[in-house]
Design an enzyme around this catalytic site. Sequence first.
Site, PDB file in Angstrom:
ATOM      1  N   ASP A 303       0.872  -1.177   0.000  1.00  0.00           N
ATOM      2  CA  ASP A 303       0.000   0.000   0.000  1.00  0.00           C
ATOM      3  C   ASP A 303       0.908   1.226   0.000  1.00  0.00           C
ATOM      4  OD1 ASP A 303      -2.196   1.868   0.502  1.00  0.00           O
ATOM      5  OD2 ASP A 303      -3.337   0.132   1.167  1.00  0.00           O
ATOM      6  N   HIS A 337       1.078   2.078  -3.318  1.00  0.00           N
ATOM      7  CA  HIS A 337       0.027   2.896  -3.932  1.00  0.00           C
ATOM      8  C   HIS A 337       0.489   4.340  -4.081  1.00  0.00           C
ATOM      9  CE1 HIS A 337      -3.428  -0.034  -2.657  1.00  0.00           C
ATOM     10  NE2 HIS A 337      -2.531  -0.587  -3.451  1.00  0.00           N
TER      11      HIS A 337
END
Length: 487
Positions: A303, A337
């Site tokens: 992430d 991300h």
Amino acid sequence: MNVNNKGGFKILFLILMGIIVLSCKNDKKDKSETSQNSELSQSEKAWQNADEIIKNITVPQFKDTVFNVKDFGAVADGETNNTEAFADAIKACSESGGGKVLVPEGKYLTGPIHLKSNVNFHIAENSEILFTKDKKAYLPVVHTSYEGMEFMNYSPMIYAYKQENIAVTGKGVFNGQADNENWWPWSGAERYGHKEGEPQQRDEHNLPRLSKMVEDGVAVEERVFGEGHQFRVPFFEPFECENVLIKDVKFIKAPFWVMHPTKSSNVTVDGVTVESHGPNNDGCNPEYSKNVHIKNCLFDTGDDCIAIKSGRDNDGRRVGISSENIVVEDCVMKDGHGGVVMGSEISGGVRNVYVRNCEMNSPNLDRAIRIKTNTRRGGTIEDIYVKNLKVGQVKEAVLKINTHYAIYDNQEGEHMPVIRNIFLENVDVENGGEYGILIRGREESPVTGVHLTNVTIKKAETPLLIENANDIEFKNTSINGKQITNE
């Protein structure tokens, strides 16, 4: 002095003239210094402020006393449960005035580790700590949070509550043992091992119930979850702590967010490696925290590499603490991300963030710099400075600012976000992905004051997509070989 004497008059006159000349010189000097300071660019002032933040952060120091966990019964066979031995060593160290709790070379199985004041928990090179897969070991529940909502849940793997002068250091490895059979399936994602019909975090008794408690203002101590619920735990969470050091260690196989300093101040993260590709495996998430220095780290995550938070929705507004005075430098970001992100749990606001001398490069890195919020989150995000950034490639955008962020059902509310004063300087990008710059503000609250200076994006499918933004300034900035003008 006889002033009736001509010589006396002359001496008095010379003294007065000397005073006047000296006064003029000092006045000119003061004006010159004032002028010099006023002539400093906003960028120069910002980076002076960043240096001042670093200078004022208290890095904990510890006594030389060593408490070897083996002296408290620890066994390095990877099978014996060392929870009690670790706890006894930490307690003895803290109660004696502090020092180093040493975990020597070897593999150690344990439940959660709870740090206490004045303790440096040090894992030696070639040591590995394996955290048990037995969920009951993480009980009783403790005061923690999940995606910006406070509650009582399973203990984080390494936890400190209202402690000061604490550290986790050493060249060893913390292994959370999370995988598609342990912790990760609770995310509800098939690619992380979830099977249809099995319990997961979005079931009614989990996230929806907690969200309703937050919305209704239920006291945190009454938001009790833990056993029978499916909330994954952070790896390392200092909660309401002061003077925190995380240095040189490596984290792998995290259940959830890796480093989550919450309501903490004077936090130093130095030389840490995060290699963990599970769901929500953010590398470092300062939340409601201030005076944070993240340096010399490697983030290779599932992430966001670094995501700065300040609470979700009503909880963020209830707490009302912004995350501020955060300096990130000399770090490498690979998969993730986003490289450095603000949001989406950002209702308390974020300000004074400085990012410099970092490298970001991976076909699996979505964005370099990202700000994400919506009208349920709200929040004010301001004074964000990025300098000397090298980006190999990203998938979506070099800079993405989105005030329409949505991942759960309804993300529209009545709390208009404010985003202003974002500065990017000396940014060199080989491949910017889908967009060079992507900004989506709100008509009612446009993004304001985005400044790009000496930014070169050699390749981007769409150079710019900007909606509802004012005072966007480009200086010596080019995308796809074309200079971008302010018009």
